[in-house]
Design an enzyme around this catalytic site. Sequence first.
Site, PDB file in Angstrom:
ATOM      1  CE  LYS A  22       9.831  -5.241   6.125  1.00 30.38           C
ATOM      2  NZ  LYS A  22       9.026  -4.194   5.246  1.00 30.38           N
ATOM      3  CG  ASN A  23       8.645  -0.806   7.178  1.00 33.77           C
ATOM      4  OD1 ASN A  23       9.539  -1.544   6.166  1.00 33.77           O
ATOM      5  ND2 ASN A  23       7.783  -0.233   7.348  1.00 33.77           N
ATOM      6  NE  ARG A  92       3.175  -3.210  -1.360  1.00 36.56           N
ATOM      7  CZ  ARG A  92       1.664  -3.695  -2.352  1.00 36.56           C
ATOM      8  NH1 ARG A  92       2.431  -4.631  -3.546  1.00 36.56           N
ATOM      9  NH2 ARG A  92       2.126  -2.317  -2.727  1.00 36.56           N
ATOM     10  CB  CYS A 116       2.752  -8.896   4.386  1.00 38.91           C
ATOM     11  SG  CYS A 116       4.565  -9.541   5.335  1.00 38.91           S
ATOM     12  NE  ARG A 121       1.040  -3.905   1.445  1.00 40.49           N
ATOM     13  CZ  ARG A 121       2.247  -4.197   1.829  1.00 40.49           C
ATOM     14  NH1 ARG A 121       2.600  -5.537   1.981  1.00 40.49           N
ATOM     15  NH2 ARG A 121       2.961  -2.928   2.651  1.00 40.49           N
ATOM     16  N   PRO A 122      -2.915  -1.622  -4.080  1.00 38.36           N
ATOM     17  CG  PRO A 122      -4.609   0.034  -4.044  1.00 38.36           C
ATOM     18  CD  PRO A 122      -3.895  -1.444  -2.918  1.00 38.36           C
ATOM     19  CB  ILE A 123       1.406   0.231  -6.628  1.00 37.80           C
ATOM     20  CG1 ILE A 123       1.162  -0.351  -8.112  1.00 37.80           C
ATOM     21  CG2 ILE A 123       2.393  -0.630  -5.424  1.00 37.80           C
ATOM     22  CD1 ILE A 123       2.883  -0.257  -8.478  1.00 37.80           C
ATOM     23  CG  ASP A 304       3.650  -2.488   9.782  1.00 39.36           C
ATOM     24  OD1 ASP A 304       2.781  -2.687   9.706  1.00 39.36           O
ATOM     25  OD2 ASP A 304       4.837  -1.444   9.563  1.00 39.36           O
ATOM     26  CB  ILE A 326      -3.580   1.381   7.766  1.00 37.12           C
ATOM     27  CG1 ILE A 326      -3.163   2.167   8.403  1.00 37.12           C
ATOM     28  CG2 ILE A 326      -2.791   0.905   6.256  1.00 37.12           C
ATOM     29  CD1 ILE A 326      -3.562   2.792   8.622  1.00 37.12           C
ATOM     30  NE  ARG A 396       9.758  -9.662   3.556  1.00 31.99           N
ATOM     31  CZ  ARG A 396       8.192  -9.082   3.565  1.00 31.99           C
ATOM     32  NH1 ARG A 396       7.387  -9.796   4.271  1.00 31.99           N
ATOM     33  NH2 ARG A 396       8.186  -8.058   3.594  1.00 31.99           N
TER      34      ARG A 396
HETATM   35  C1  UD1 Z   1       4.459   1.390   4.211  1.00 28.50           C
HETATM   36  C2  UD1 Z   1       5.350  -0.252   5.381  1.00 28.50           C
HETATM   37  C3  UD1 Z   1       4.476  -1.358   5.968  1.00 28.50           C
HETATM   38  C4  UD1 Z   1       3.142  -0.294   6.689  1.00 28.50           C
HETATM   39  C5  UD1 Z   1       2.763   0.538   5.819  1.00 28.50           C
HETATM   40  C6  UD1 Z   1       2.015   1.417   6.515  1.00 28.50           C
HETATM   41  C7  UD1 Z   1       7.495  -0.065   4.026  1.00 28.50           C
HETATM   42  C8  UD1 Z   1       8.051  -0.753   3.043  1.00 28.50           C
HETATM   43  N1  UD1 Z   1       6.157  -0.758   4.127  1.00 28.50           N
HETATM   44  O1  UD1 Z   1       4.369   0.146   3.386  1.00 28.50           O
HETATM   45  O2  UD1 Z   1       5.516  -2.239   6.859  1.00 28.50           O
HETATM   46  O3  UD1 Z   1       2.477  -1.670   7.250  1.00 28.50           O
HETATM   47  O4  UD1 Z   1       3.430   1.386   5.637  1.00 28.50           O
HETATM   48  O5  UD1 Z   1       2.501   2.088   7.064  1.00 28.50           O
HETATM   49  O6  UD1 Z   1       8.141   1.074   4.533  1.00 28.50           O
HETATM   50  N2  UD1 Z   1      -2.743   2.570  -1.157  1.00 28.50           N
HETATM   51  C9  UD1 Z   1      -3.616   2.235  -2.455  1.00 28.50           C
HETATM   52  N3  UD1 Z   1      -2.930   3.032  -3.349  1.00 28.50           N
HETATM   53  C10 UD1 Z   1      -1.209   3.351  -3.293  1.00 28.50           C
HETATM   54  C11 UD1 Z   1      -0.495   2.633  -2.133  1.00 28.50           C
HETATM   55  C12 UD1 Z   1      -1.272   2.697  -0.950  1.00 28.50           C
HETATM   56  O7  UD1 Z   1      -4.477   2.465  -2.157  1.00 28.50           O
HETATM   57  O8  UD1 Z   1      -1.084   3.729  -4.471  1.00 28.50           O
HETATM   58  C13 UD1 Z   1      -3.279   2.596   0.346  1.00 28.50           C
HETATM   59  C14 UD1 Z   1      -3.192   0.569   0.696  1.00 28.50           C
HETATM   60  O9  UD1 Z   1      -3.482  -0.093   0.280  1.00 28.50           O
HETATM   61  C15 UD1 Z   1      -2.939   0.964   2.205  1.00 28.50           C
HETATM   62  C16 UD1 Z   1      -2.642   1.897   2.384  1.00 28.50           C
HETATM   63  O10 UD1 Z   1      -2.620   3.133   1.255  1.00 28.50           O
HETATM   64  O11 UD1 Z   1      -4.013   0.241   2.500  1.00 28.50           O
HETATM   65  C17 UD1 Z   1      -1.619   2.248   3.200  1.00 28.50           C
HETATM   66  O12 UD1 Z   1      -0.353   1.843   1.776  1.00 28.50           O
HETATM   67  P1  UD1 Z   1       1.291   2.443   2.027  1.00 28.50           P
HETATM   68  O13 UD1 Z   1       1.369   3.734   3.630  1.00 28.50           O
HETATM   69  O14 UD1 Z   1       1.405   3.059   1.286  1.00 28.50           O
HETATM   70  O15 UD1 Z   1       2.245   1.392   2.675  1.00 28.50           O
HETATM   71  P2  UD1 Z   1       3.427   0.942   2.308  1.00 28.50           P
HETATM   72  O16 UD1 Z   1       4.299   1.977   1.961  1.00 28.50           O
HETATM   73  O17 UD1 Z   1       3.276   0.155   1.232  1.00 28.50           O
END
Ligand code: UD1
Length: 417
Positions: A22-23, A92, A116, A121-123, A304, A326, A396
């Site tokens: 999926k990811n 997401r 989820c 989960r900021p970007i 996960d 995480i 999903r």
């Molecule tokens: C991806 C996976 C998800 C998995 C996660 C961690 C996908 C679609 N999803 O999610 O299944 O649980 O990796 O292995 O691939 N963070 C920030 N700022 C950012 C981005 C992230 O603070 O801009 C923080 C997040 O809040 C979280 C951590 O970094 O605490 C990890 O996030 P990230 O590795 O980005 O996870 P996703 O890509 O959302």
Amino acid sequence: MKILEITGGQTLSGTIRISGAKNSAVALIPAAILSDEDVTICNVPAITDTEALCDILVYLGVKIKRASESIVITSNQMENKKITATYSKKLRASYYFMGALLGKFGKVTMSLPGGCSIGARPINLHLKGFEALGATVTINKNCYTIEAEELKGANIYLDFPSVGATINIMLAAVRAKGKTVIDNAAKEPEIVNVATLLNSMGAKIRGAGTSSIEITGVSYLGKCFHEVIPDRIEAGTYVILGAACGENLKIDNIIPDHIEALTSKLEEMGVYLDIGADYIIVSHTAPYHPIHVKTQTYPGFPTDLQQPLTVLLTQCSGQSKIEETIYENRFMHIPYLNQMGADIRIKNQSATIIGPSKLQAADVVATDLRAGAALVIAGLIAEGKTKVTNVEHILRGYENIVEKLTSVGAKVEIREI
Ligand code: UD1
């Protein structure tokens, strides 16, 4: 609304074939639009997350042809329209259109992504990366506009090795002018899979899978044929299930190296695993010893799989501990496990699991994707009939979950209510 009814207590035997990841798939599909020629991706899992991304492609005027597990994406006549909340909220990974559209057109407008609710989960790291490449980011009523007259390569250090930010920055950088280096990059196998697709299209990416990724921008990306890697989280979920109630349950079509953090922990518990080149055979071999697990970025123990593993830890004799590092909100399955008879105590970001517990069926809610998977495992080992609602979360990420479980002897039914 869909509901899953599980009659627990069966011993599961046979083979479960693992689907495409999926990811990976959710990043490969948006990545494909960077090419102006046909991009064929095979082993795409039929899950609602990939369907939602295909809906976005169609909305943007991308031509798609789906045949069983493969998809051909042709983006030479697509339109760069605003991706509205109706589309972006469904998952997401809709945020990968940020990097892909920015890379292709120099501009993207889209509403907040969904996914989820397992933490804030900021970007911010994605956006900082785009800005480092020369883009400006404007946020207006939960809608992002990211644009650049010209994207220019840059040195980017990620404060955290975020999977999403690493991939999104790669997508924006492949057609930027000059060289981009992402340091403290995430190392997950899905990142290597995306970089391999982009390189097959003509990109110049080195170092994917290490913490330093170097991308030399190119002006054109062409056609390619690419395969999605097996889903390590789906694989891990079923291996855990096999340890809970399997008898020679074969988890097939996997890359065992990708779940080594899990298999080494299972072996520490006393689970006997027959690990082959592309399969694992697992049986319920209790009594199991308690263990301590801390979630980490790859190659550490994946967050996960923390939720599915918690269920197995209720079957260990003694006190196990899980530390979630995480996400802030990834213990939502625990009140339901306790309702089923588990003894799990949460303190801050740690869960202490005291076992063994005999689980009883209950009516439970899949609050998120992996919490849902955990409750399915719990239902399969519990006595009686468990009803799981909010099954949409599970669908999903787990392709044909009912068919796969039924084929190995589980009593599982999905019903619309
Ligand atoms: C991806 C996976 C998800 C998995 C996660 C961690 C996908 C679609 N999803 O999610 O299944 O649980 O990796 O292995 O691939 N963070 C920030 N700022 C950012 C981005 C992230 O603070 O801009 C923080 C997040 O809040 C979280 C951590 O970094 O605490 C990890 O996030 P990230 O590795 O980005 O996870 P996703 O890509 O959302």
